[in-house]
Design a protein around this motif. Structure first.
Motif, PDB file in Angstrom:
ATOM      1  N   SER A   1       0.727  -1.163  -0.128  1.00 38.47           N
ATOM      2  CA  SER A   1       0.038  -0.189  -0.090  1.00 38.47           C
ATOM      3  C   SER A   1       0.841   0.901  -0.524  1.00 38.47           C
ATOM      4  CB  SER A   1      -1.239   0.014   0.930  1.00 38.47           C
ATOM      5  OG  SER A   1      -0.415  -0.099   2.227  1.00 38.47           O
ATOM      6  N   GLU A   2       2.045   1.693   0.494  1.00 42.44           N
ATOM      7  CA  GLU A   2       2.983   2.076   0.810  1.00 42.44           C
ATOM      8  C   GLU A   2       4.147   2.062  -0.846  1.00 42.44           C
ATOM      9  OE1 GLU A   2       4.972   2.894   4.764  1.00 42.44           O
ATOM     10  OE2 GLU A   2       4.472   0.983   4.876  1.00 42.44           O
ATOM     11  N   ALA A   3       3.748   1.318  -1.025  1.00 44.17           N
ATOM     12  CA  ALA A   3       4.337   1.890  -2.648  1.00 44.17           C
ATOM     13  C   ALA A   3       3.658   1.805  -3.288  1.00 44.17           C
ATOM     14  CB  ALA A   3       5.503   0.445  -2.643  1.00 44.17           C
ATOM     15  N   ARG A   4       2.500   1.332  -3.217  1.00 42.71           N
ATOM     16  CA  ARG A   4       1.582   2.337  -4.269  1.00 42.71           C
ATOM     17  C   ARG A   4       1.697   3.210  -4.565  1.00 42.71           C
ATOM     18  NH1 ARG A   4       0.322   0.131  -8.997  1.00 42.71           N
ATOM     19  NH2 ARG A   4       0.456   2.198  -8.968  1.00 42.71           N
ATOM     20  N   LYS A   5       0.945   4.258  -2.943  1.00 38.43           N
ATOM     21  CA  LYS A   5       1.270   5.750  -3.221  1.00 38.43           C
ATOM     22  C   LYS A   5       2.234   6.652  -4.147  1.00 38.43           C
ATOM     23  CE  LYS A   5      -0.594   5.610   1.616  1.00 38.43           C
ATOM     24  NZ  LYS A   5      -0.276   6.144   2.776  1.00 38.43           N
ATOM     25  N   TYR A   6       3.555   5.684  -4.089  1.00 35.58           N
ATOM     26  CA  TYR A   6       4.574   6.259  -4.278  1.00 35.58           C
ATOM     27  C   TYR A   6       4.701   5.799  -6.037  1.00 35.58           C
ATOM     28  CZ  TYR A   6       6.749   8.519   0.356  1.00 35.58           C
ATOM     29  OH  TYR A   6       7.259   8.453   1.471  1.00 35.58           O
ATOM     30  N   MET A   7       4.467   5.000  -6.403  1.00 38.64           N
ATOM     31  CA  MET A   7       4.105   4.283  -7.680  1.00 38.64           C
ATOM     32  C   MET A   7       3.059   5.552  -8.461  1.00 38.64           C
ATOM     33  SD  MET A   7       4.085   0.235  -7.271  1.00 38.64           S
ATOM     34  CE  MET A   7       4.283  -0.003  -9.290  1.00 38.64           C
ATOM     35  N   ASP A   8       1.699   5.780  -8.017  1.00 34.62           N
ATOM     36  CA  ASP A   8       0.697   6.695  -8.923  1.00 34.62           C
ATOM     37  C   ASP A   8       1.323   7.771  -8.511  1.00 34.62           C
ATOM     38  OD1 ASP A   8      -0.876   4.604  -8.611  1.00 34.62           O
ATOM     39  OD2 ASP A   8      -1.556   5.093  -6.750  1.00 34.62           O
ATOM     40  N   LEU A   9       2.194   8.577  -8.523  1.00 32.76           N
ATOM     41  CA  LEU A   9       3.621   9.781  -8.161  1.00 32.76           C
ATOM     42  C   LEU A   9       4.195   9.888  -9.092  1.00 32.76           C
ATOM     43  CD1 LEU A   9       4.122  11.082  -5.046  1.00 32.76           C
ATOM     44  CD2 LEU A   9       2.835  12.176  -6.090  1.00 32.76           C
ATOM     45  N   TYR A  10       4.793   8.807  -9.575  1.00 34.15           N
ATOM     46  CA  TYR A  10       5.398   8.096 -10.046  1.00 34.15           C
ATOM     47  C   TYR A  10       5.137   7.822 -11.404  1.00 34.15           C
ATOM     48  CZ  TYR A  10      10.286   6.065 -12.309  1.00 34.15           C
ATOM     49  OH  TYR A  10      10.757   6.130 -12.917  1.00 34.15           O
ATOM     50  N   GLU A  11       3.887   7.505 -11.919  1.00 30.91           N
ATOM     51  CA  GLU A  11       3.647   6.793 -13.256  1.00 30.91           C
ATOM     52  C   GLU A  11       2.152   8.494 -13.991  1.00 30.91           C
ATOM     53  OE1 GLU A  11       1.680   3.342 -12.012  1.00 30.91           O
ATOM     54  OE2 GLU A  11       3.340   2.332 -11.495  1.00 30.91           O
ATOM     55  N   ASN A  12       1.879   8.845 -12.596  1.00 31.18           N
ATOM     56  CA  ASN A  12       1.011  10.020 -12.882  1.00 31.18           C
ATOM     57  C   ASN A  12       1.691  11.389 -12.971  1.00 31.18           C
ATOM     58  OD1 ASN A  12      -0.764   7.516 -13.576  1.00 31.18           O
ATOM     59  ND2 ASN A  12      -1.428   7.606 -11.551  1.00 31.18           N
ATOM     60  N   GLU A  13       2.341  11.934 -12.549  1.00 30.54           N
ATOM     61  CA  GLU A  13       2.908  13.452 -12.251  1.00 30.54           C
ATOM     62  C   GLU A  13       4.231  13.384 -12.053  1.00 30.54           C
ATOM     63  OE1 GLU A  13       1.026  14.740  -8.339  1.00 30.54           O
ATOM     64  OE2 GLU A  13      -1.067  13.666  -8.413  1.00 30.54           O
ATOM     65  N   ALA A  14       4.595  13.044 -12.639  1.00 27.72           N
ATOM     66  CA  ALA A  14       6.179  12.527 -12.759  1.00 27.72           C
ATOM     67  C   ALA A  14       5.774  13.658 -14.804  1.00 27.72           C
ATOM     68  CB  ALA A  14       7.197  11.667 -12.618  1.00 27.72           C
ATOM     69  N   GLY A  15       5.718  13.122 -15.658  1.00 26.46           N
ATOM     70  CA  GLY A  15       5.714  13.230 -16.907  1.00 26.46           C
ATOM     71  C   GLY A  15       6.597  12.526 -17.212  1.00 26.46           C
ATOM     72  N   LEU A  16       7.394  10.912 -17.104  1.00 27.58           N
ATOM     73  CA  LEU A  16       7.912   9.924 -17.324  1.00 27.58           C
ATOM     74  C   LEU A  16       7.541   9.346 -18.328  1.00 27.58           C
ATOM     75  CD1 LEU A  16       9.610   9.414 -14.085  1.00 27.58           C
ATOM     76  CD2 LEU A  16      10.199  10.603 -15.688  1.00 27.58           C
ATOM     77  N   PHE A  17       5.270   9.181 -18.159  1.00 30.23           N
ATOM     78  CA  PHE A  17       4.805   8.031 -19.305  1.00 30.23           C
ATOM     79  C   PHE A  17       4.731   8.918 -19.895  1.00 30.23           C
ATOM     80  CE2 PHE A  17       5.795   6.241 -15.364  1.00 30.23           C
ATOM     81  CZ  PHE A  17       6.390   4.421 -16.373  1.00 30.23           C
ATOM     82  N   ASP A  18       4.241   8.529 -21.864  1.00 28.94           N
ATOM     83  CA  ASP A  18       3.742   9.239 -22.792  1.00 28.94           C
ATOM     84  C   ASP A  18       1.937   8.184 -22.564  1.00 28.94           C
ATOM     85  OD1 ASP A  18       3.593   6.690 -23.757  1.00 28.94           O
ATOM     86  OD2 ASP A  18       4.974   6.831 -25.502  1.00 28.94           O
ATOM     87  N   GLU A  19       1.082   8.662 -23.770  1.00 27.88           N
ATOM     88  CA  GLU A  19       0.296   8.647 -23.820  1.00 27.88           C
ATOM     89  C   GLU A  19      -0.258   7.244 -23.971  1.00 27.88           C
ATOM     90  OE1 GLU A  19       1.636   9.679 -27.896  1.00 27.88           O
ATOM     91  OE2 GLU A  19       1.513  10.203 -25.929  1.00 27.88           O
TER      92      GLU A  19
END
Length: 598
Positions: A246-264
């Motif tokens: 659960s703690e890892a998921r919080k950081y993963m959401d930030l990494y995947e959705n709000e870091a600008g690292l993934f394309d469409e």
């Protein structure tokens, strides 16, 4: 005459044109250097500008040629091209070490180290990077802190490649300091972030997570939220490895959705493909095996990095272990092992040892030179201190000698003055005794003379009182004037100025004392008091009103020795302590009597 004038004008014209060309080349080189500090397209433009004047290389002076060569290497290095073939860079670095400013020396040595780096000569590269650091003058206001930051960033990169986290941490600390001096906030924060990787390599996993969180906090404080969201990879991996989904998921959401690292399409930015293994691990932990397999196979599509292979094969091995498919477990276990072949580890270890030895050797040379310079400076300081101390001691000795000479002279003058005063005093006292015998016949005539003599006696007596430090008049000591003014006592006073008296004079004085002071002499010679010969003489001299300075000269003793002897006599004769009341007690000891007729 006209031909000579023409030649002079032609020469002047050539000089003017040459100066104009030199200024033109300087301006072009300066323009190219300025462009290299800008964006990528400007660097390309700078490189093209340098190529445009390459044909005029032979027309440049030596300084401009060295600058041109340096900028060529700098442009290729900025564009990410290999500079391994730039053999002239060593000559350029030597030129700037002799003729350049501190900033130019740092830049030249940095580019030479980049050449060594690209040639694979890591020990030489490390040593040259260190020389570049030493060439900087950090006390100057124009010190280029960004150049020094680049120098230590390259050293940090080498130690990272060679898996030397201890040295890498040292360089990161230096980079932090340099970034702070250059007011480069983002690089300062990134240094804090990169320290997390060092702790992870050292097996200090909690420290690595704490360090990464510290860097993320700094990023958010300074408005770099997107960068902060994309900098939590270590934290994610650690939480997954600890089973904290659960703690890892919080950081993963930030990494995947709000870091600008993934394309469409859900693809991560180039160079970060190892994160697919993190996602596979997460889904494997949460029981979503299909999703886990998808991401493990996706990370294997980017097998250029050895870590991607290791993460993919290890993940699939664990996946099929959960599915109880033994043949697949064996297959991916073998692939995982091949990705970690022992010979690769052996070569890495051997290379690490070699680089570490060379680095230690370079450090040793630097430290040895610093120690030598320190020892030389210490020796010079010590020699200067010794010389100064010697001069001070000579001066003090001379001052002390002058002081002692003056003191001795003053004391001698005092002794002579006292002897003369005492001689006059005894003479007047003797005259007074004679006058008393003749008083009956010359009473009226002698009265005036006696009054005058009495006045003079009082004056001289006051001087004697001051020298003897006594407040009593001689009449109160109960001593007859006859012995005080005897020839033996007067002669002894005269010897007190010169030095030690002869034994014959001592014998005469003691004989005279036996006649006038028999009870006193009997007391001091009594065996029950056990006075030494020296103490007997001191007691006799004190009884006869000799002062301390006279007694010291007559007996050849120091002031302290005389004080000690007086204390001993006081203890033996009067059971007293010290010398308090001793003189009064001694003067009262025994009464003078008239000697029998001889």
């Amino acid at each position: 005459m006209e031909k000579l004038t023409y030649c002079i004008w032609a020469a002047l014209l050539m000089v003017v044109l040459a100066c104009h060309e030199n200024r033109q080349y300087d301006e072009q080189l300066q323009r190219a250097d300025s462009l290299m500090e800008q964006s990528g397209s400007d660097i390309v433009a700078a490189a093209e500008g340098l190529n445009a004047i390459h044909a005029d290389y032979h027309r440049m002076n030596h300084r401009q040629q060295m600058r041109y060569r340096l900028l060529q290497v700098k442009a290729r290095n900025k564009l990410g091209q290999s500079v391994a073939g730039d053999s002239v860079m060593r000559d350029v670095a030597d030129y700037y070490r002799r003729h350049g400013t501190p900033n130019e020396r740092v830049e030249a040595l940095y580019l030479l180290a980049r050449v060594y780096h690209d040639q694979g000569l890591l020990p030489q590269a490390i040593e040259t990077y260190q020389m570049a650091h030493q060439a900087a003058d950090t006390t100057r206001s124009d010190c280029n802190w960004k150049h020094l930051f680049l120098v230590h960033s390259q050293l940090c990169s080498i130690y990272s490649e060679q898996r030397m986290p201890d040295y890498e941490l040292e360089e990161l600390e230096k980079m932090k300091h340099l970034a702070k001096r250059a007011n480069d906030t983002i690089n300062y924060i990134l240094c804090e972030l990169w320290k997390s990787d060092c702790f992870w390599s050292m097996g200090k996993y909690e420290n690595a997570v704490d360090q990464e969180q510290k860097a993320i906090h700094l990023m958010r404080e300074n408005g770099y939220d997107e960068l902060a969201n994309g900098s939590c990879g270590t934290t994610i991996w650690y939480l997954i490895s600890q089973g904290k989904a659960s703690e890892a998921r919080k950081y993963m959401d930030l990494y995947e959705n709000e870091a600008g690292l993934f394309d469409e399409h859900g693809n991560i930015a180039k160079g970060r493909e190892a994160y697919y293994a993190y996602m596979g691990k997460y889904y494997l932990m949460t029981g979503k095996l299909d999703s886990a397999e998808f991401f493990f196979r996706k990370v294997l599509m980017y097998d250029g990095e050895r870590n991607n292979k290791e993460g993919g094969y290890e993940g699939l091995m664990q996946l099929y272990s959960k599915k109880h498919q033994a043949d697949s477990v064996v297959k991916y276990a073998n692939l995982y092992c091949k990705a970690n072949e022992k010979d690769m580890l052996s070569k890495s270890t051997e290379k690490l040892g070699h680089i570490k030895e060379m680095y230690d050797y370079s450090q040793y040379k630097i430290e040895a030179e610093a120690s030598r310079l320190k020892a030389t400076r210490t020796l010079l300081v010590a020699v200067c201190i010794v010389l100064v101390l010697q001069v001070v001691l000579v001066i003090l000795a001379y001052v002390y000698y002058i002081y002692r000479k003056k003191a001795r002279k003053k004391q001698e003058e005092k002794n002579i003055q006292y002897a003369e005063t005492y001689r006059m005093y005894t003479k007047l006292m003797k005259e007074r005794q004679d006058e008393k015998v003749r008083m009956a016949a010359e009473k009226e005539a002698m009265r005036h003379k006696s009054a005058v003599s009495e006045k003079e006696i009082n004056r001289l007596n006051a001087i004697i009182h001051n020298s003897q430090k006594k407040q009593q008049r001689p009449e109160k000591w109960s001593l007859e004037a006859s012995i005080l003014y005897s020839d033996e006592v007067i002669c002894m006073h005269q010897y007190a100025v010169k030095g030690v008296a002869p034994d014959s004079l001592w014998l005469d004085l003691e004989t005279k004392a036996e006649l006038f002071l028999p009870r006193f002499m009997q007391t001091i010679n009594d065996e029950q008091y056990a006075l030494t010969n020296l103490e007997q003489r001191i007691a006799l001299l004190l009884k006869l009103r000799f002062i301390g300075g006279e007694i010291q000269n007559l007996l050849g003793k120091s002031s302290q020795s005389l004080t000690n002897s007086r204390a001993n006599i006081n203890k033996k004769l009067f059971k007293g302590e010290g010398v308090k009341g001793f003189d009064e007690a001694l003067h009262a000891l025994g009464e003078a009597i008239s000697p029998p007729d001889m």
